[in-house]
Design a protein around this motif. Structure first.
Motif, PDB file in Angstrom:
ATOM      1  N   THR A 267       0.842  -1.191   0.000  1.00  0.00           N
ATOM      2  CA  THR A 267       0.000   0.000   0.000  1.00  0.00           C
ATOM      3  C   THR A 267       0.874   1.238   0.000  1.00  0.00           C
ATOM      4  O   THR A 267       1.802   1.348   0.812  1.00  0.00           O
ATOM      5  CB  THR A 267      -0.915   0.025   1.234  1.00  0.00           C
ATOM      6  N   MET A 268       0.597   2.166  -0.911  1.00  0.00           N
ATOM      7  CA  MET A 268       1.293   3.442  -0.899  1.00  0.00           C
ATOM      8  C   MET A 268       0.576   4.362   0.087  1.00  0.00           C
ATOM      9  O   MET A 268      -0.584   4.719  -0.103  1.00  0.00           O
ATOM     10  CB  MET A 268       1.317   4.074  -2.294  1.00  0.00           C
ATOM     11  N   ASN A 269       1.281   4.690   1.161  1.00  0.00           N
ATOM     12  CA  ASN A 269       0.696   5.495   2.226  1.00  0.00           C
ATOM     13  C   ASN A 269       1.196   6.928   2.165  1.00  0.00           C
ATOM     14  O   ASN A 269       2.276   7.215   1.627  1.00  0.00           O
ATOM     15  CB  ASN A 269       1.052   4.905   3.594  1.00  0.00           C
ATOM     16  N   ALA A 270       0.422   7.823   2.753  1.00  0.00           N
ATOM     17  CA  ALA A 270       0.793   9.232   2.827  1.00  0.00           C
ATOM     18  C   ALA A 270       0.258   9.797   4.138  1.00  0.00           C
ATOM     19  O   ALA A 270      -0.914  10.193   4.231  1.00  0.00           O
ATOM     20  CB  ALA A 270       0.235  10.004   1.634  1.00  0.00           C
ATOM     21  N   PHE A 271       1.098   9.795   5.164  1.00  0.00           N
ATOM     22  CA  PHE A 271       0.670  10.315   6.458  1.00  0.00           C
ATOM     23  C   PHE A 271       1.880  10.705   7.305  1.00  0.00           C
ATOM     24  O   PHE A 271       3.010  10.302   7.029  1.00  0.00           O
ATOM     25  CB  PHE A 271      -0.183   9.288   7.216  1.00  0.00           C
ATOM     26  N   VAL A 272       1.586  11.483   8.331  1.00  0.00           N
ATOM     27  CA  VAL A 272       2.577  11.831   9.349  1.00  0.00           C
ATOM     28  C   VAL A 272       1.949  11.529  10.703  1.00  0.00           C
ATOM     29  O   VAL A 272       0.777  11.853  10.934  1.00  0.00           O
ATOM     30  CB  VAL A 272       2.981  13.319   9.272  1.00  0.00           C
ATOM     31  N   ALA A 273       2.707  10.898  11.578  1.00  0.00           N
ATOM     32  CA  ALA A 273       2.199  10.604  12.916  1.00  0.00           C
ATOM     33  C   ALA A 273       1.932  11.907  13.668  1.00  0.00           C
ATOM     34  O   ALA A 273       2.628  12.909  13.485  1.00  0.00           O
ATOM     35  CB  ALA A 273       3.203   9.744  13.681  1.00  0.00           C
ATOM     36  N   GLU A 274       0.934  11.881  14.511  1.00  0.00           N
ATOM     37  CA  GLU A 274       0.591  13.079  15.293  1.00  0.00           C
ATOM     38  C   GLU A 274       1.683  13.424  16.295  1.00  0.00           C
ATOM     39  O   GLU A 274       1.877  14.592  16.629  1.00  0.00           O
ATOM     40  CB  GLU A 274      -0.742  12.864  16.011  1.00  0.00           C
ATOM     41  N   ARG A 275       2.369  12.402  16.767  1.00  0.00           N
ATOM     42  CA  ARG A 275       3.490  12.617  17.689  1.00  0.00           C
ATOM     43  C   ARG A 275       4.626  11.697  17.288  1.00  0.00           C
ATOM     44  O   ARG A 275       4.405  10.609  16.767  1.00  0.00           O
ATOM     45  CB  ARG A 275       3.081  12.299  19.143  1.00  0.00           C
TER      46      ARG A 275
END
Length: 504
Positions: A267-275
């Motif tokens: 899966t190609m993901n696009a996110f940043v962890a909140e912390r």
């Protein structure tokens, strides 16, 4: 391993975890790395080691080895074609990869992740346990109690770590156990990678490229000695003839036997962890920020994470830094992650648009060489401002009142403003200012005798004399100085010698 005490537990044996292991080893910090798979990944995955990561590997003594196992600089180009056998309708060089740049002593390289990881593995002697996964963790005032499970026989053991560094990928177990959410688009596509062998020299040898984008997926040469990978949308039906699928994607003009070696769906993901931090536990790499692969930003951002974090862990564990130093990791790396995500998502959108537009023109019969309007600017893949221009603001930086430059992903102006990466200048033939940086703080000055008397510190510190005429490059006078952190970022700057002692 039951009840074993360790200083740092690294979770995840990809490039980010392996780099963290090498960095900690350099700073004399024992670690244990656990990787859930039984061996290093056999898939190519990341394709680009950018110029900043090569600077980090240079400091670890690895750059020459990485370069020797990579493609030559002529492969530092991406090409856009209808099919692999057609001529380019667009082409871009990778800045800092295709040719040297004056802003760095290094150049980036095109290489497959499975070619890079053995080099990183050999860079340290600290223990690694393959086939072992983290299944539980609990923090207390002195450390983290971690439960590990052997995936072969289910045996569980416990270790106590002073700190945990989680580099366990986009589907991070550690991030899940901590309940840390993510922001961003999320999953943006299902992708299949097919690793295959085929003799494609006739169509590619005269126009080498690190990546060929076509209307029917992307093709990448894997190693200088041979091998290819195809990346494309995952078919709805998984029970397919993969050799036939790749042969079709190559295009009607190519008659080459395709021998499939491996297949991976992802899966190609696009996110940043909140912390990026929860107490003594830190997220890095894809566990902290998963970005589309277009532009080669993800792995390199993870290398930047651990380069920022590991010297801070070393300082706290060795007693020359207060635990509060670790509080600067998140405010320094979180903004960089969001900036990287924006650029990677934009890259992915441009490539998808280019491929779809060309495919539509081909299907309509309304396509002629040279008549396609490319949906990106000439700055596409010119990401040197993002690669070298990331600056930090935190309590580990002493501002000097100079204005913050505007963010630019495509332009980089070397400057020694506190928080910035220290500019590269040649101090001597073959010796960069970056080569003065090590497991210590560095004071760069044209007046080393004067600064030896001024500085009072318990930090590991070296003073480096600047050759005549070099002070101006750092924005300091003949008796001024620059303080550079172990990660190569400027911690403080004194344009002129201050009155009285300088406590650090």
């Amino acid at each position: 391993m039951a009840d074993t005490e360790i200083e740092v537990l690294i979770v995840g044996g990809g490039p980010v975890g392996l780099t963290a292991r090498a960095l900690l080893d350099r700073w004399g910090v024992p670690s244990l790395l656990v990787e859930r798979h039984r061996e290093l990944s056999p898939f190519p995955r990341s394709r680009l080691v950018n110029v900043r990561s090569m600077e980090i590997f240079r400091a670890l003594g690895l750059a020459d080895t990485v370069r020797a196992r990579a493609f030559g600089p002529e492969f530092g180009r991406v090409r856009f074609r209808e099919t692999l056998g057609d001529s380019d309708f667009g082409s871009e060089t990778l800045v800092g990869v295709h040719a040297p740049i004056p802003e760095s002593p290094e150049t980036g390289v095109v290489t497959s992740q499975d070619r890079l990881e053995p080099t990183l593995l050999a860079a340290a002697a600290t223990p690694i346990r393959f086939g072992v996964e983290l299944v539980g963790l609990e923090e207390d005032t002195d450390g983290v109690a971690v439960t590990l499970a052997d995936r072969a026989d289910g045996t569980r053991t416990r270790v106590r770590a002073r700190y945990v560094l989680a580099a366990d990928g986009a589907n991070s177990t550690v991030r899940g156990l901590l309940g840390i959410g993510t922001t961003g688009p999320g999953a943006i596509g299902e992708v299949t990678t097919v690793v295959f062998d085929a003799d494609l020299r006739h169509w590619c040898a005269q126009q080498p490229g690190g990546l060929y984008f076509t209307a029917f997926g992307s093709f990448a040469p894997l190693y200088p000695e041979g091998g290819w990978a195809w990346f494309g949308p995952a078919p709805a039906e998984r029970d397919v003839d993969w050799s036939a699928l790749v042969a079709h994607a190559l295009g009607p003009g190519i008659d080459a036997e395709v021998e499939v070696a491996r297949i991976q769906h992802w899966t190609m993901n696009a996110f940043v962890a909140e912390r990026f931090r929860a107490g003594r536990i830190f997220l890095a790499g894809d566990a902290a920020h998963a970005v589309p692969i277009l532009g080669g930003l993800g792995m390199n951002a993870g290398v930047g994470d651990v380069h920022n974090l590991c010297w801070k862990l070393a300082g706290v564990l060795r007693g020359w830094a207060e635990p509060s130093l670790l509080e600067t990791y998140e405010p320094e790396r979180l903004p960089a992650a969001h900036r990287t995500l924006r650029q990677a998502v934009a890259n992915a959108g441009r490539v998808r648009h280019a491929q779809a537009a060309r495919r539509a023109q081909r299907e309509s019969g309304d396509v002629a060489a040279g008549e396609v309007e490319l949906p990106w600017t000439e700055r596409y893949f010119d990401q040197i401002g993002l690669v070298l221009g990331v600056g930090y603001e935190s309590d580990a930086i002493t501002p000097d009142g100079s204005p913050s430059p505007p963010d630019s992903d495509s332009a980089y102006l070397p400057r020694a403003r506190p928080g910035s990466r220290m500019p590269h200048v040649w101090l001597a033939p073959g010796r960069s200012s970056l080569d003065a940086i090590g497991e210590w703080f560095t004071v760069l000055t044209a007046d080393p005798a004067g600064w030896e008397k001024r500085i009072s510190t318990g930090l590991p510190l070296r003073i480096e004399r600047l050759p005549d005429g070099h002070a101006d490059a750092f924005g300091i006078g003949a008796d001024g100085a620059l303080l550079v952190r172990p990660d190569g970022h400027v911690g403080a700057r004194w344009p002129d010698a201050p009155d009285g002692p300088v406590p650090l």
